[in-house]
Structures are given as structure tokens and as C-alpha cells.
Motif scaffolding. Structure first.
Motif, PDB file in Angstrom:
ATOM      1  N   MET A   1     -19.295 -14.157 -68.107  1.00  0.00           N
ATOM      2  CA  MET A   1     -19.535 -13.795 -66.711  1.00  0.00           C
ATOM      3  C   MET A   1     -18.437 -12.855 -66.205  1.00  0.00           C
ATOM      4  O   MET A   1     -17.287 -12.983 -66.572  1.00  0.00           O
ATOM      5  CB  MET A   1     -19.495 -15.083 -65.895  1.00  0.00           C
ATOM      6  CG  MET A   1     -20.538 -15.211 -64.809  1.00  0.00           C
ATOM      7  SD  MET A   1     -22.185 -14.689 -65.256  1.00  0.00           S
ATOM      8  CE  MET A   1     -23.042 -16.223 -65.114  1.00  0.00           C
ATOM      9  N   GLY A   2     -18.791 -11.913 -65.383  1.00  0.00           N
ATOM     10  CA  GLY A   2     -17.808 -10.995 -64.815  1.00  0.00           C
ATOM     11  C   GLY A   2     -17.992 -10.921 -63.316  1.00  0.00           C
ATOM     12  O   GLY A   2     -18.951 -10.336 -62.824  1.00  0.00           O
ATOM     13  N   ARG A   3     -17.090 -11.549 -62.598  1.00  0.00           N
ATOM     14  CA  ARG A   3     -17.256 -11.613 -61.148  1.00  0.00           C
ATOM     15  C   ARG A   3     -16.876 -10.309 -60.462  1.00  0.00           C
ATOM     16  O   ARG A   3     -15.842  -9.711 -60.763  1.00  0.00           O
ATOM     17  CB  ARG A   3     -16.409 -12.758 -60.594  1.00  0.00           C
ATOM     18  CG  ARG A   3     -16.331 -12.736 -59.088  1.00  0.00           C
ATOM     19  CD  ARG A   3     -16.600 -14.037 -58.429  1.00  0.00           C
ATOM     20  NE  ARG A   3     -17.755 -14.754 -58.939  1.00  0.00           N
ATOM     21  CZ  ARG A   3     -18.027 -16.012 -58.581  1.00  0.00           C
ATOM     22  NH1 ARG A   3     -17.224 -16.658 -57.783  1.00  0.00           N
ATOM     23  NH2 ARG A   3     -19.091 -16.614 -59.048  1.00  0.00           N
ATOM     24  N   ALA A   4     -17.734  -9.876 -59.549  1.00  0.00           N
ATOM     25  CA  ALA A   4     -17.487  -8.659 -58.788  1.00  0.00           C
ATOM     26  C   ALA A   4     -17.538  -8.974 -57.300  1.00  0.00           C
ATOM     27  O   ALA A   4     -18.337  -9.795 -56.866  1.00  0.00           O
ATOM     28  CB  ALA A   4     -18.530  -7.611 -59.119  1.00  0.00           C
ATOM     29  N   ILE A   5     -16.655  -8.329 -56.554  1.00  0.00           N
ATOM     30  CA  ILE A   5     -16.635  -8.508 -55.098  1.00  0.00           C
ATOM     31  C   ILE A   5     -16.693  -7.130 -54.445  1.00  0.00           C
ATOM     32  O   ILE A   5     -15.931  -6.232 -54.808  1.00  0.00           O
ATOM     33  CB  ILE A   5     -15.350  -9.238 -54.628  1.00  0.00           C
ATOM     34  CG1 ILE A   5     -15.188 -10.571 -55.365  1.00  0.00           C
ATOM     35  CG2 ILE A   5     -15.370  -9.458 -53.105  1.00  0.00           C
ATOM     36  CD1 ILE A   5     -13.831 -11.239 -55.124  1.00  0.00           C
ATOM     37  N   LEU A   6     -17.601  -6.983 -53.500  1.00  0.00           N
ATOM     38  CA  LEU A   6     -17.692  -5.756 -52.723  1.00  0.00           C
ATOM     39  C   LEU A   6     -17.364  -6.086 -51.274  1.00  0.00           C
ATOM     40  O   LEU A   6     -17.845  -7.085 -50.732  1.00  0.00           O
ATOM     41  CB  LEU A   6     -19.117  -5.187 -52.805  1.00  0.00           C
ATOM     42  CG  LEU A   6     -19.411  -3.973 -51.923  1.00  0.00           C
ATOM     43  CD1 LEU A   6     -18.612  -2.759 -52.383  1.00  0.00           C
ATOM     44  CD2 LEU A   6     -20.915  -3.655 -51.943  1.00  0.00           C
ATOM     45  N   GLU A  18     -13.928  -8.352 -62.508  1.00  0.00           N
ATOM     46  CA  GLU A  18     -13.187  -8.960 -63.614  1.00  0.00           C
ATOM     47  C   GLU A  18     -14.152  -8.920 -64.798  1.00  0.00           C
ATOM     48  O   GLU A  18     -15.260  -9.447 -64.709  1.00  0.00           O
ATOM     49  CB  GLU A  18     -12.816 -10.399 -63.226  1.00  0.00           C
ATOM     50  CG  GLU A  18     -11.848 -11.094 -64.166  1.00  0.00           C
ATOM     51  CD  GLU A  18     -12.512 -11.618 -65.415  1.00  0.00           C
ATOM     52  OE1 GLU A  18     -12.064 -11.226 -66.510  1.00  0.00           O
ATOM     53  OE2 GLU A  18     -13.480 -12.372 -65.305  1.00  0.00           O
ATOM     54  N   SER A  19     -13.783  -8.232 -65.897  1.00  0.00           N
ATOM     55  CA  SER A  19     -14.775  -7.976 -66.948  1.00  0.00           C
ATOM     56  C   SER A  19     -14.341  -8.433 -68.347  1.00  0.00           C
ATOM     57  O   SER A  19     -14.830  -7.924 -69.349  1.00  0.00           O
ATOM     58  CB  SER A  19     -15.117  -6.481 -66.967  1.00  0.00           C
ATOM     59  OG  SER A  19     -13.940  -5.712 -67.169  1.00  0.00           O
ATOM     60  N   LYS A  20     -13.450  -9.414 -68.402  1.00  0.00           N
ATOM     61  CA  LYS A  20     -12.964  -9.864 -69.717  1.00  0.00           C
ATOM     62  C   LYS A  20     -14.107 -10.334 -70.632  1.00  0.00           C
ATOM     63  O   LYS A  20     -14.170  -9.949 -71.804  1.00  0.00           O
ATOM     64  CB  LYS A  20     -11.943 -10.993 -69.532  1.00  0.00           C
ATOM     65  CG  LYS A  20     -11.361 -11.469 -70.854  1.00  0.00           C
ATOM     66  CD  LYS A  20     -10.423 -12.638 -70.664  1.00  0.00           C
ATOM     67  CE  LYS A  20     -10.022 -13.200 -72.018  1.00  0.00           C
ATOM     68  NZ  LYS A  20      -9.201 -14.406 -71.899  1.00  0.00           N
ATOM     69  N   LEU A  39     -11.694   1.892 -74.641  1.00  0.00           N
ATOM     70  CA  LEU A  39     -12.597   2.955 -74.167  1.00  0.00           C
ATOM     71  C   LEU A  39     -13.929   2.374 -73.695  1.00  0.00           C
ATOM     72  O   LEU A  39     -14.352   2.606 -72.555  1.00  0.00           O
ATOM     73  CB  LEU A  39     -12.838   3.975 -75.297  1.00  0.00           C
ATOM     74  CG  LEU A  39     -13.983   4.976 -75.053  1.00  0.00           C
ATOM     75  CD1 LEU A  39     -13.714   5.842 -73.830  1.00  0.00           C
ATOM     76  CD2 LEU A  39     -14.215   5.842 -76.284  1.00  0.00           C
ATOM     77  N   LEU A  40     -14.582   1.602 -74.558  1.00  0.00           N
ATOM     78  CA  LEU A  40     -15.894   1.053 -74.210  1.00  0.00           C
ATOM     79  C   LEU A  40     -15.770   0.066 -73.041  1.00  0.00           C
ATOM     80  O   LEU A  40     -16.605   0.070 -72.130  1.00  0.00           O
ATOM     81  CB  LEU A  40     -16.510   0.375 -75.448  1.00  0.00           C
ATOM     82  CG  LEU A  40     -17.915  -0.203 -75.276  1.00  0.00           C
ATOM     83  CD1 LEU A  40     -18.911   0.852 -74.809  1.00  0.00           C
ATOM     84  CD2 LEU A  40     -18.401  -0.833 -76.594  1.00  0.00           C
ATOM     85  N   GLY A  41     -14.706  -0.731 -73.064  1.00  0.00           N
ATOM     86  CA  GLY A  41     -14.482  -1.695 -71.983  1.00  0.00           C
ATOM     87  C   GLY A  41     -14.290  -1.018 -70.633  1.00  0.00           C
ATOM     88  O   GLY A  41     -14.834  -1.453 -69.622  1.00  0.00           O
ATOM     89  N   GLY A 166     -11.474  -3.891 -63.152  1.00  0.00           N
ATOM     90  CA  GLY A 166     -11.284  -2.614 -62.479  1.00  0.00           C
ATOM     91  C   GLY A 166     -11.495  -2.714 -60.983  1.00  0.00           C
ATOM     92  O   GLY A 166     -11.879  -3.761 -60.455  1.00  0.00           O
ATOM     93  N   PHE A 167     -11.204  -1.592 -60.321  1.00  0.00           N
ATOM     94  CA  PHE A 167     -11.437  -1.506 -58.876  1.00  0.00           C
ATOM     95  C   PHE A 167     -11.882  -0.102 -58.504  1.00  0.00           C
ATOM     96  O   PHE A 167     -11.606   0.862 -59.215  1.00  0.00           O
ATOM     97  CB  PHE A 167     -10.160  -1.872 -58.087  1.00  0.00           C
ATOM     98  CG  PHE A 167      -9.037  -0.880 -58.254  1.00  0.00           C
ATOM     99  CD1 PHE A 167      -8.994   0.288 -57.499  1.00  0.00           C
ATOM    100  CD2 PHE A 167      -8.019  -1.099 -59.174  1.00  0.00           C
ATOM    101  CE1 PHE A 167      -7.966   1.216 -57.672  1.00  0.00           C
ATOM    102  CE2 PHE A 167      -6.987  -0.181 -59.352  1.00  0.00           C
ATOM    103  CZ  PHE A 167      -6.966   0.978 -58.589  1.00  0.00           C
ATOM    104  N   ILE A 168     -12.597  -0.039 -57.398  1.00  0.00           N
ATOM    105  CA  ILE A 168     -12.873   1.248 -56.763  1.00  0.00           C
ATOM    106  C   ILE A 168     -12.472   1.105 -55.309  1.00  0.00           C
ATOM    107  O   ILE A 168     -12.844   0.142 -54.637  1.00  0.00           O
ATOM    108  CB  ILE A 168     -14.373   1.632 -56.846  1.00  0.00           C
ATOM    109  CG1 ILE A 168     -14.746   1.973 -58.294  1.00  0.00           C
ATOM    110  CG2 ILE A 168     -14.674   2.829 -55.931  1.00  0.00           C
ATOM    111  CD1 ILE A 168     -16.194   2.394 -58.484  1.00  0.00           C
ATOM    112  N   LEU A 169     -11.659   2.023 -54.848  1.00  0.00           N
ATOM    113  CA  LEU A 169     -11.299   2.108 -53.435  1.00  0.00           C
ATOM    114  C   LEU A 169     -11.916   3.388 -52.924  1.00  0.00           C
ATOM    115  O   LEU A 169     -11.665   4.457 -53.477  1.00  0.00           O
ATOM    116  CB  LEU A 169      -9.789   2.242 -53.277  1.00  0.00           C
ATOM    117  CG  LEU A 169      -8.912   1.030 -53.150  1.00  0.00           C
ATOM    118  CD1 LEU A 169      -7.488   1.474 -52.844  1.00  0.00           C
ATOM    119  CD2 LEU A 169      -9.393   0.090 -52.079  1.00  0.00           C
TER     120      LEU A 169
END
Ligand SMILES: [Zn+2]
Length: 269
Positions: A1-6, A18-20, A39-41, A166-169
Motif C-alpha cells: 500500500m502507498g498512502r497519498a495525501i492531497l 509514501e511508495s515503499k 529510476l523506476l521507483g 515523493g511530493f509535489i508542491l
């Protein structure tokens, strides 16, 4: 599972992931070298983040594709809903780490980043080959959106994934000088994989919003292939010239899905 918050604070949109588990699964399937894992990650993480911060109705299918003149040659990450899948053409591509860091740009070289949303294609040149910067460049060139993108994968001694994310701002047009300065301050020197090794994705969101962020959406992304007999058959038919004489005569061919390596026995018409 990879939790994402927007979410957002003021005129700054923040997306974190979080993409571990996603990157670990990609590594398990493809047997990637440490550099190719990174790279792929990073590409998988960036594609999922792009879907997360998408404005309006999210496309049914998002494809991030890097076409490179470096040893990795070609990498693809796709997002469908909250499912993510990808591959790298040369998973063994590796380069000597530089200053203790994986030299992703050394296996990338020059080339293009292509983004396809439900068939709509845009393309930008690869500017750094470190992926995050390239995605930010894509946002700016192709969508006139001002973003900072950080994607990172920390690989251990045995090639295992220690952390990834990762993050995007995104700074909206109405952002004040102060908001922009605060955003810059929070990402200065931030190593997202280092941060997520010690702390949670909720902590990352809190860090990037100075604890003042409003959460709009929480999603759980995962690595999961959605291939089917029909999809793999379409590819086999497209590459018909590459079949052996025997395969053509028998009218049957064993083909593997590029994303999950599942085998299909394809019957040609
Ligand atoms: Zn598959």
C-alpha cells in the motif's frame, strides 16, 4: 500500500506519497539493479503524484514514459485509478554511485519525458535525468503550472528498498511572496526518501504545510497489474514480424506481460 495525501494551505497545493511497497514490488517483479530501482521507483512515484494532483476528473489512464539514450533506454509508469504498474527496458542498467548517491541520471542520459492522458500526448526534453526535476519541467512547459517535485528511493546494501516517496508542491497564481518563500524554505535540502525512512507520510504533509494544511483527499495507491489476454494479444499481433517461423506455423505463442511478467498462451487468428 502507498498512502497519498492531497491538500493545501493558502495558495499552495501539496500532494505527498509514501511508495515503499510500490517500489519494492516493482523491484521484486523486474529484478532491477539499485540504480534502475531508483529510476523506476521515482517514475512510478511521480506518475502516481501527477494523478493525485490532477485537476478535474482524473484520466482513466495516465502513462509516463522516458525514452532515453542512456543504458536504461526506456521506462514506463502507468496509473489507472489507484493502481500503478511499470517497467524499465534494461533493469540491469547500473552506474557507480556518485558521492554516496545513486547516479540515476547516468543511466538516463538525454531523451524525452512523454506523458499520455487518455490518449492525449505531451512531451518535453529530459532536463536533468533525476526524474523529479524533469516532472516539474513538464508541469511548467506543458501545463504552465509552477511546481516543485521531489521523488526519492533509498536503496539498502542488498538492493532492498529502505524507503520511497515523493511530493509535489504547486504554487497557485494567487500565492503571495510570503507563501512562496515559506514553500521554498520547507523543501530546501529536503531528502524525501531520508525523511520517510524516519517519519510517516502524514508527517511529511505536516512538514510541507507548516502544520497548517487542510487535507482534501487521502488515497491508497498500490502496484497492481491490470493486464488481460486481450491486451497481451494486441501487443503480440503488433509485433508479429518478430515471431519465429515455428510460432507462426503453430498459431500459438507464449507471451509475457511487460508489467507483471505473467505468461499468456496467445492463440493467433
Ligand atoms: Zn500484467
Amino acid at each position: 500500500m502507498g498512502r497519498a495525501i492531497l491538500g493545501r494551505y493558502g495558495n499552495v497545493v501539496v500532494g505527498v506519497l509514501e511508495s515503499k511497497d510500490i517500489v519494492s514490488e516493482a523491484r521484486r517483479i523486474h529484478g532491477t539493479s539499485p540504480t534502475a530501482t531508483a529510476l523506476l521507483g521515482r517514475l512510478l512515484t511521480g506518475a502516481a503524484l501527477y494523478s493525485l494532483v490532477y485537476r478535474g476528473t482524473r484520466p482513466k489512464l495516465i502513462t509516463f514514459e522516458m525514452i532515453m539514450d542512456g543504458p536504461a533506454e526506456h521506462a514506463v509508469a502507468q496509473v489507472k485509478g489507484t493502481r500503478v504498474r511499470g517497467y524499465v527496458k534494461n533493469p540491469e542498467a547500473h552506474a557507480k554511485p556518485v558521492g554516496g548517491k545513486l547516479a540515476v541520471s547516468s543511466i538516463v542520459g538525454k531523451g524525452v519525458l512523454r506523458v499520455i492522458r487518455d490518449g492525449y500526448v505531451s512531451e518535453v526534453p529530459i532536463v536533468s535525468g533525476e526524474v523529479g526535476e524533469d516532472i516539474a519541467h513538464f508541469f511548467y512547459q506543458s501545463e504552465q503550472r509552477r511546481t516543485a517535485v521531489g521523488v526519492g528511493v533509498l536503496v539498502g546494501e542488498y538492493g532492498e528498498v529502505l524507503s520511497a516517496g515523493g511530493f509535489i508542491l504547486e504554487v497557485l497564481p494567487d500565492a503571495t511572496e510570503e507563501e512562496i518563500a515559506e514553500a521554498e524554505e520547507r523543501i530546501r535540502g529536503l531528502s524525501v526518501s531520508g525523511f520517510l525512512k524516519e517519519k510517516s507520510v502524514e508527517d511529511l504533509f505536516s512538514h510541507l504545510t507548516g502544520g497548517k494544511g487542510e487535507v482534501a483527499e487521502v488515497l491508497d495507491y498500490r502496484y497492481e497489474c491490470w493486464c488481460s489476454y486481450e491486451e497481451v494479444k494486441r501487443l503480440v499481433v503488433m509485433m508479429r514480424e518478430e515471431l519465429t517461423e515455428e510460432e507462426k506455423r503453430e498459431g500459438k505463442v507464449v507471451a509475457r506481460c511487460m508489467f507483471c511478467k505473467r505468461e499468456y498462451l496467445i492463440e493467433l487468428d
